[in-house]
Structures are given as C-alpha cells and as structure tokens.
Design an enzyme around this catalytic site. Sequence first.
Site, PDB file in Angstrom:
ATOM      1  N   TYR A 132       0.742  -1.124  -0.133  1.00 39.75           N
ATOM      2  CA  TYR A 132       0.168   0.005   0.030  1.00 39.75           C
ATOM      3  C   TYR A 132       0.914   1.387  -0.036  1.00 39.75           C
ATOM      4  O   TYR A 132       1.705   1.431   1.072  1.00 39.75           O
ATOM      5  CB  TYR A 132      -0.995  -0.121   1.225  1.00 39.75           C
ATOM      6  CG  TYR A 132      -2.051  -1.099   1.368  1.00 39.75           C
ATOM      7  CD1 TYR A 132      -3.279  -0.697   0.544  1.00 39.75           C
ATOM      8  CD2 TYR A 132      -1.902  -2.407   1.430  1.00 39.75           C
ATOM      9  CE1 TYR A 132      -4.493  -1.409   0.271  1.00 39.75           C
ATOM     10  CE2 TYR A 132      -3.047  -3.184   1.470  1.00 39.75           C
ATOM     11  CZ  TYR A 132      -4.202  -2.594   0.808  1.00 39.75           C
ATOM     12  OH  TYR A 132      -5.257  -3.671   0.731  1.00 39.75           O
ATOM     13  N   HIS A 136     -17.808  -2.238   2.904  1.00 40.87           N
ATOM     14  CA  HIS A 136     -16.276  -2.334   3.462  1.00 40.87           C
ATOM     15  C   HIS A 136     -16.506  -3.224   4.949  1.00 40.87           C
ATOM     16  O   HIS A 136     -17.248  -3.050   5.670  1.00 40.87           O
ATOM     17  CB  HIS A 136     -15.903  -1.007   3.917  1.00 40.87           C
ATOM     18  CG  HIS A 136     -14.604  -1.081   4.716  1.00 40.87           C
ATOM     19  ND1 HIS A 136     -13.238  -1.200   4.061  1.00 40.87           N
ATOM     20  CD2 HIS A 136     -14.221  -0.832   6.169  1.00 40.87           C
ATOM     21  CE1 HIS A 136     -12.416  -1.196   4.806  1.00 40.87           C
ATOM     22  NE2 HIS A 136     -12.712  -1.157   5.905  1.00 40.87           N
TER      23      HIS A 136
END
Length: 618
Positions: free
Chosen positions: A231, A413
Amino acid sequence: MQTSGSKPCPCPGFKLREVASVYFTMIAVFLVILVAALQGSAPRGTYFPYKVPLDPQGLLELSWNVSYPEQAVYFQILSRELKFGLLFGMSDRGEFENADLAVLWSDGHSSYFGDAWSDAKGHLHMDSQQDYQLLGAQSAAEGFYILFRRAFSTCDPKDYLIEDGTVHLIYGILEKPVRSLQAINISAIHRGLQRVQLLKPNITIPELPSDMKTMEITAPGVVIPSQETTYWCYMAELPDGFPKHHIIMYEPVITAGNEALVHHMEVFQCAAELDSIPRYNGPCDAKMKPDQLNYCRHVLAAWAMGAQAFYYPEEAGLAFGGPGSSRYLRLEIHYHNPLVFKGRRDSSGIRLYYTGSLRRYDAGIMELGLVYTPVMAVPPGETAFVLTGYCTDKCTQRALPAAGIRIFASQLHTHLAGRKVVTVLSRDGRERQVVNADGHYSPHFQEIRMLKELVAVFPGDELITACTYNTEDRSQVTVGGFGIMEEMCVNYVHYYPQTQLELCKSAVDPGYLHRYFSLVNRFNDEEVCTCPQVSVPQQFSSIPWNTFNRDVLKSLYGFAPISMHCNKSSAVRFPVRTASPGLKPPRSAPRWARDVAAPCGPKAGSWSCPGNPSTSST
C-alpha cells in the site's frame, strides 16, 4: 450452483437435455473450422466496454458487455500467447473445486470448446447442458480472441448464478496438449483468480459542462516494491486559494504495462483542522510515515480493477476546495505483485474532472453500519456469523430534510473475515428496497459502485446493514476495531443533497454486554473475566467458545437494545436515545439478561472484582 433464491425459469426436459449433450461435439467441430477460417482483425472493442487483465503478466485479457434485455453477459478473452488452451469460469470464492467453467483445449491436432464443471476434488466433467455458447474465435496480431455468451441464470444446478455484486473469476492456462477434458489436472496448470463486478449498471452518462477542468493525482515515478502486497501513500496539495468546485467525474490513470499490478486506488482529503502536513511518498505502513496522514480519511474518489469512470448525477457534485476544505490530499495505491517483479516504475493515480459552475446540490457521504467498537465480536470457528448495524428511524427523523435524500452510489467495507454485506431500506417496519448487496463480497475488492436506480430515503426510514463473517481459520475471538485482524461493517453511501448527518451507526448497548459476560461466568466452569476495569477484548478472549456461549451471544446481538451514533460532520451527536433494533417490536431485555446482574464478589473459578458491576470501555 444455482441458488434457491433465483428466479424460476423454464427448465429443459429429459429429451431436450439429451439433444443438448450433443452440442459439445458439434461446437468442437465448428471451432476447428472457425479457427482455420477466421484470420483478420480483432472483434471491435466498442462492443466490450469493460476490460480487466486476468493474470499478473497480462497474457489473458477479459472484456465483456452486459445485455439486460437478454439477461446475458458477452465475454471476449484475448490470449496473447495461446499454447494448448485455457480455462475460464466462476466459483463461490475463487476456488477451482465446484466451479463452473468454459474450457478450450487441444490434443495437438484438433481444438475443442465446451461447458464444464469441477467436482469437490477438482476433477473436470463435461456439462450435459451447454450454457457457455461459443460465438466466434479468430487470430490477430496481438493474439487469439475467443467470444462466447452466458445467461445470468440457467436451469443447470452445475452452473454459477451471475448476480449483482462481486464475481470471483478463475482462469487456467494449458501449456501442454491434453487428450481429453478429463485428462486436465487443474492442480498442475498455471492458474489464478480475478474479482470483478460483472453486472455493471446501465446508466446514462450525464452531459459534461464546457468549463470542466481536470486534475491528476498520480504517484511520482514509484518503483513498485518487489513483494506481493504494497500500500503506497503519496501526499498532494491543492493550489493556494483554490475555491470551491464540484467533482463531477473521475477515472483511473494507469501506467502502461502495469494494468495487472495496480489493484485499487483511493484519493482521500485530509481534515480541515490540519494547518500543514509534511510531504510524503512511501509505503503506507512505514514507521517514517507522518502521523498526520491518519487524519486523511474523507474519500474523494475510489477505483478498483475492472471499474470504469465514475460519474456523479447531473444535479449533484462532490465539493472540494474553498473555506472549510483542506488543501491536502492523500493518494493510496494498492499494488498486487504476486510474481514479485523488480524495478517496475509506476505513475498511476486518479484523474478528477471538476467544474466551478456549481451544480444544484452538494453530494455527501454517510457511514452506515456498525460503530468501530470491540463490543461487537465474532467467535472463532464461525462459518457465517451475522452482525447488524442500524441507522434508526429516530436518527433519520431528526437529521434528514423533509424532502429526504437520494442515494446514488455505495461502497461496502469489512476487514478480512467479511463474506457478505447487505443494506436494506425499511419504512413503517417493513423492508422496502435493497440499497446494495454483495453475496460474494471480498475485502480484497472494494470499489464505489453506482446503483442501478436512485434510492430515496425520507425522515423516519431505517437503513439496516448486515455483514456475514467467516472465522473458521481463527482460534481467537475477532472484535470490532480499526486493526486489519479486527472487524468492521460499513456502507459508505453517496447521496444528495448533503446534510449534517455523516455517521448513522449502532452497537449493542454496553450494559447488556456486561450482563452477557456475567451470565457466561455463572454458567461455565472455566474462569471468565467480568471485571469492569478489564477491557472488553480481554473479557471476550477469556470466554470458552462452546455452543451455549455462541448461541447466547447471537441472541444478545439480535434482541438487546442498541446504542445509536447519529453524528454530525463535527462529530457532535444528534440527540437520539438507545433503542431496540429495527424491524422488531419494542420490548424489554431477554429474561436471561434481566435476571443475571451477578454481583462482582468472589466465586469459585471466577475473576474477583471489587465494587459494583459496570461496563468497561476501550
């Protein structure tokens, strides 16, 4: 694999199935002739607006289109280096067992195509009902194309039911000739998984204004780390004095050659209270990352592999710039590099389209679901444990305008244990409409999805979000929280007109959770911590997860009162009282919770706690 909830359809009789079984032989001969006859340009790409690489090297590229009148998906696969065939199909979670497959293979002399399925051991079988319909195949300079069609729903129990939400696509590459379908050993071939939303909504693209401008938020020549998952965070700034604008569209900017490595991207705006944020360009989990980046959480744009450009409704735009808006933006890119390529440079990101001619409404983003708190927990070893969060009628009655709001997009999510997510609209105690649902949800594939139709929400309506978790591979309890091994249950809904309501979520009432701990302590031989000064995760961790303790926890979450968080963007709460969960009549707490208010005195095999019982918090 067709589910019991699918719509009824006319199923072929026995004789028709016998005729269908002959289809494979006919289509195989057709393919041999077709491959030899068709040598020319590739099929026109305009027929296939959606595209995604299937494998990390980009050897297989899938394009598709959706026909809602026909209730079918048209697939086109480009194989850049076709050897002796390929497998393509769908399964529940991306497994190669119990999968629905289209197979192209060669014995070195002839080529064959057929609809197949795999059993629980991964053995392949020709399907007696051929539902992958071959439409064409041809060679071109860039490789070999194969075109086929598949209905959303068939009457074949061996077929996958194509639904809204995430679809786990699987692929395999045959590098050696095989004498028959049954001779293919799927465990020995080069294979993989790709996740997409196949059933894209058929939405009319709004006309864009003449004064539209663009802004690219891209990584500055990042060398992609030679590891499977990274990330990457990059800080960008808006110009000084940048006035209020509306974002009306955004799209991905992918560096050529990296299409298979850029998994998903998001642009976040930082909290307006931060006067300055240090420049940063590096891994999001690095120790040297400035702490201020943790306050950049307001989503401006989100893209995942397979997604197209995102358009706002013509009457609304997402505001950025101007008073009360931060100048600082954080770009986050998830690189998926399973083949551990080294030295790849990347300048991918997101291109924002914006206008100074403000539209009628500011768009807003609202969080639905569960509060990030450890009082909501999932025991270990669960296959389908459901937690539900409520945006109650009391909150919407107080916070929404009389004309209501219109939801046009949604981003679901959870963390790693999430398997299903659904949000429904309830009015007058009855479920009226599904806002968004994903029965094959993956935490590794999250994107903002435009809804097929606007969802109108009025004061007094309820929005109920349920998440299903699987913890079969865990030996410890999973509590709610921000950590990746903790859990969340959230639906970020995009709507207009923007209101002060930014968060509408719930959790079980902490007092009733303490009663649960006391009950477990009374009826179990093992020592269970119920001390007020001990954290909720510690109390959960001390529980022996037998059938009784699991069932009682499920009952608690289903029937105990909830604590509502009905928050403004300033984090100040609208005054809303604790309530019983929606869709259930008001009632007192269950008998076991009312009767058990165990004193905190000494007890054999228990934790000894001074003072009166109270609820601990973290």
